[in-house]
Design a protein around this motif. Sequence first.
Motif, short mmCIF file in Angstrom:
data_model
loop_
_atom_site.label_atom_id
_atom_site.label_comp_id
_atom_site.label_asym_id
_atom_site.label_seq_id
_atom_site.Cartn_x
_atom_site.Cartn_y
_atom_site.Cartn_z
N ALA A 175 44.29 17.27 36.55
CA ALA A 175 45.29 18.31 36.26
C ALA A 175 46.65 17.63 36.17
O ALA A 175 46.89 16.57 36.77
CB ALA A 175 45.30 19.38 37.34
N ALA A 176 47.55 18.24 35.43
CA ALA A 176 48.90 17.68 35.29
C ALA A 176 49.60 17.62 36.64
O ALA A 176 49.46 18.54 37.47
CB ALA A 176 49.72 18.51 34.31
N ASP A 177 50.33 16.56 36.88
CA ASP A 177 51.01 16.35 38.15
C ASP A 177 52.25 17.24 38.25
O ASP A 177 53.25 17.00 37.55
CB ASP A 177 51.40 14.87 38.27
N ALA A 178 52.19 18.23 39.11
CA ALA A 178 53.29 19.20 39.24
C ALA A 178 54.56 18.53 39.74
O ALA A 178 55.67 18.94 39.37
CB ALA A 178 52.88 20.34 40.17
N ASN A 179 54.42 17.50 40.57
CA ASN A 179 55.62 16.81 41.09
C ASN A 179 56.38 16.11 39.98
O ASN A 179 57.62 16.10 39.96
CB ASN A 179 55.22 15.81 42.17
N VAL A 180 55.65 15.51 39.04
CA VAL A 180 56.31 14.84 37.92
C VAL A 180 56.99 15.86 37.01
O VAL A 180 58.12 15.64 36.54
CB VAL A 180 55.28 14.00 37.13
N LEU A 181 56.34 16.98 36.78
CA LEU A 181 56.95 18.02 35.95
C LEU A 181 58.24 18.54 36.58
O LEU A 181 59.24 18.74 35.88
CB LEU A 181 55.96 19.17 35.73
N ARG A 182 58.24 18.74 37.89
CA ARG A 182 59.46 19.19 38.57
C ARG A 182 60.56 18.14 38.48
O ARG A 182 61.74 18.47 38.30
CB ARG A 182 59.16 19.54 40.03
N ALA A 183 60.17 16.87 38.59
CA ALA A 183 61.17 15.80 38.53
C ALA A 183 61.80 15.71 37.14
O ALA A 183 63.01 15.52 37.00
CB ALA A 183 60.53 14.46 38.90
N LEU A 184 61.00 15.86 36.09
CA LEU A 184 61.55 15.86 34.73
C LEU A 184 62.52 17.02 34.54
O LEU A 184 63.60 16.86 33.96
CB LEU A 184 60.42 15.97 33.70
N GLU A 185 62.15 18.17 35.06
CA GLU A 185 63.01 19.34 34.89
C GLU A 185 64.30 19.20 35.69
O GLU A 185 65.35 19.70 35.29
CB GLU A 185 62.26 20.61 35.30
N SER A 186 64.24 18.47 36.82
CA SER A 186 65.43 18.29 37.65
C SER A 186 66.46 17.39 36.98
O SER A 186 67.66 17.47 37.26
CB SER A 186 65.05 17.70 39.01
N GLY A 187 66.00 16.48 36.14
CA GLY A 187 66.89 15.51 35.51
C GLY A 187 67.33 14.38 36.41
O GLY A 187 68.18 13.57 36.03
N ASP A 188 66.74 14.28 37.61
CA ASP A 188 67.16 13.28 38.60
C ASP A 188 66.23 12.06 38.53
O ASP A 188 65.05 12.17 38.89
CB ASP A 188 67.12 13.88 40.00
#
Length: 326
Positions: free
Chosen positions: A226-239
């Motif tokens: 399954a797609a890694d939710a932590n990576v998706l959140r990090a991309l969205e954060s821009g950090d």
Amino acid sequence: MSPAVHPASPRTVRVQAPGKINVSLRVGPPRDDGYHSVASIYLAVSLYEEVAATSVPGGGITVSMKPADPQHFGSGPTGGQEQEANVPLDAGNLAVRAAAALQDAAQVGDGAHLELVKRVPVAGGMGGGSADAAAALVACNALWDCGLEAESLSRIAAGIGADVPFALLGGAAVGLGIGERLTPAPATGLFHWVLVPTPAGLSTPRVYAELDRIRAEAGADVVEPAADANVLRALESGDPATLAEVLNNDLEPAALALAPPLAGILAQGRRHGALAALVSGSGPTVAFLGSGAEDAVRLAHSLTRNGLEAFAVHGPAGGASILPGA
């Protein structure tokens, strides 16, 4: 006396399409068709393949290569003639296959000559061949006035290769199945990277086979990814610091087993201040994440001074697009 009539110049359409980094690549078990199920999070980066499609009489499709700019991959120590030697200039070329598939789908009788400018490392785990195919689809769709929409082009792209639909789309996206089932992913701002290619490419099927061997030897229980939710959140954060903590690639151990010198390159980038380091896709290109644009440029210079070919890029970058003047 009547004036001489000169034939119209052949029409040419130029298109660029991006290479990619897998900021997360989870690999599941082998499928019956020989592929593996994956959950990939793609990030398109500002290193572009370019295809110029020129109309030719008849239905033939031919391909040639043009040297890349000196400041890009393709003309340095790991590129140039060695790159060209590893790119088929016949029906096995992905750009030719893409143009032929479009020709068949749209019932086109015209032909095309495709001139490639390669900047993405060949067999480097960054989807350079897939970018060629995506660029050829967009270029020939315009050249032949096919009028196919993005969804139709994406269906054709999926039949060429798993990464081709993403090269059409660009940006950031989750890829499921074999990577072709795409969902755009939100990404804030730009992430800055340094890419380091190596002279010898790695065969993607060989890397997957090595991963299977490693897992079998370890008795690993392999499940559908399954797609890694932590990576998706990090991309969205821009950090970038947040993203650095969660980057992952299931193929990295296999790539390192097949190409042990990659471990030293990863360590060298970390020593010179990279926030994170990983093998890109099936390798052997290595990607280092910087804290910002200036940091990435400094890191690239440091690695170059230490004997590596290094290049700063950013992402997300746009998908396949027609260049001005086409």
